[in-house]
Design an enzyme around this catalytic site. Sequence first.
Site, mmCIF file in Angstrom:
data_model
loop_
_atom_site.group_PDB
_atom_site.id
_atom_site.type_symbol
_atom_site.label_atom_id
_atom_site.label_comp_id
_atom_site.label_asym_id
_atom_site.label_seq_id
_atom_site.Cartn_x
_atom_site.Cartn_y
_atom_site.Cartn_z
ATOM 1 N N THR A 44 0.868 -1.118 -0.075
ATOM 2 C CA THR A 44 0.108 -0.023 0.286
ATOM 3 C C THR A 44 1.004 1.361 0.100
ATOM 4 O O THR A 44 1.916 1.227 0.686
ATOM 5 C CB THR A 44 -0.943 -0.078 1.311
ATOM 6 N N THR A 75 -1.621 -4.004 -0.076
ATOM 7 C CA THR A 75 -2.803 -2.911 -0.422
ATOM 8 C C THR A 75 -3.824 -2.945 0.174
ATOM 9 O O THR A 75 -4.488 -4.219 0.805
ATOM 10 C CB THR A 75 -2.968 -3.142 -2.010
ATOM 11 N N GLU A 77 -6.634 -3.113 -0.584
ATOM 12 C CA GLU A 77 -7.804 -3.347 -1.510
ATOM 13 C C GLU A 77 -7.467 -4.920 -1.714
ATOM 14 O O GLU A 77 -7.885 -5.498 -2.636
ATOM 15 C CB GLU A 77 -7.856 -2.663 -2.899
ATOM 16 N N HIS A 98 -6.422 2.874 -11.979
ATOM 17 C CA HIS A 98 -7.259 4.111 -12.060
ATOM 18 C C HIS A 98 -7.107 4.833 -13.645
ATOM 19 O O HIS A 98 -6.860 6.171 -13.622
ATOM 20 C CB HIS A 98 -6.967 5.033 -11.075
#
Length: 222
Positions: A44, A75, A77, A98
């Site tokens: 992360t 991360t 996520e 992204h």
Amino acid sequence: MLEHLKKDVCEIAKRAQRDGLCKHKSGNFSARDAKSGYIVITPTSVDREMLTPRDMIVMDLDANVLEHASGLRPTSEALMHLMIYRTRKDARAIVHTHSMYGTTFALLNKPIPAIVYEVANFGLTKARIPVAPYGRPGTMELADSVVEVCKEAECFLLEKHGTVAFDTRDIYEAYLKANYIEELAQLYYNALTVHQGKEPEAFSQEELQCWEYPKEISFADE
């Protein structure tokens, strides 16, 4: 542990930042070892250009960190990645970006239709790149939101968030799909702009499934 996957995941993470699919430490990447089932995933909040294979984290499907040599955390996520691997047991690698145009349609909660034939290789079942309903990043809500869409397609959008691509072979193929998502999204945006919002004609799922390598090509050594 799993040094070859660490190298591959690190390389793709760096490439995604250089290619502009992930900016400002955004996005995350992972690959699953076929033998052990363990996951190699990016940490992360680290600048991709600073990453080394040693910074990659090894986890199991129950979210246990098995190795983090640099002391970094996976991360936030990671739960989403693990959910995709649990839901799609054939998935070997995941790329979450992204990217600009793909994320634009994610913000609009608008699926991207199959307007070019190349999407025949996206693992689609409904001739579209679907959108997973919004889930707050880093939560089980986000992880749960991807269950149905990853059954529908190997490429999808995350509402108000970004894009996801996974592949049944390796992270290089997953990254190629992530690039195709962005290219398709830009083409779709351009078509809508030129035609003042009118939807372009799209291929049906039946047509996409008709593709096969041409039988007319033969090899003299066979």
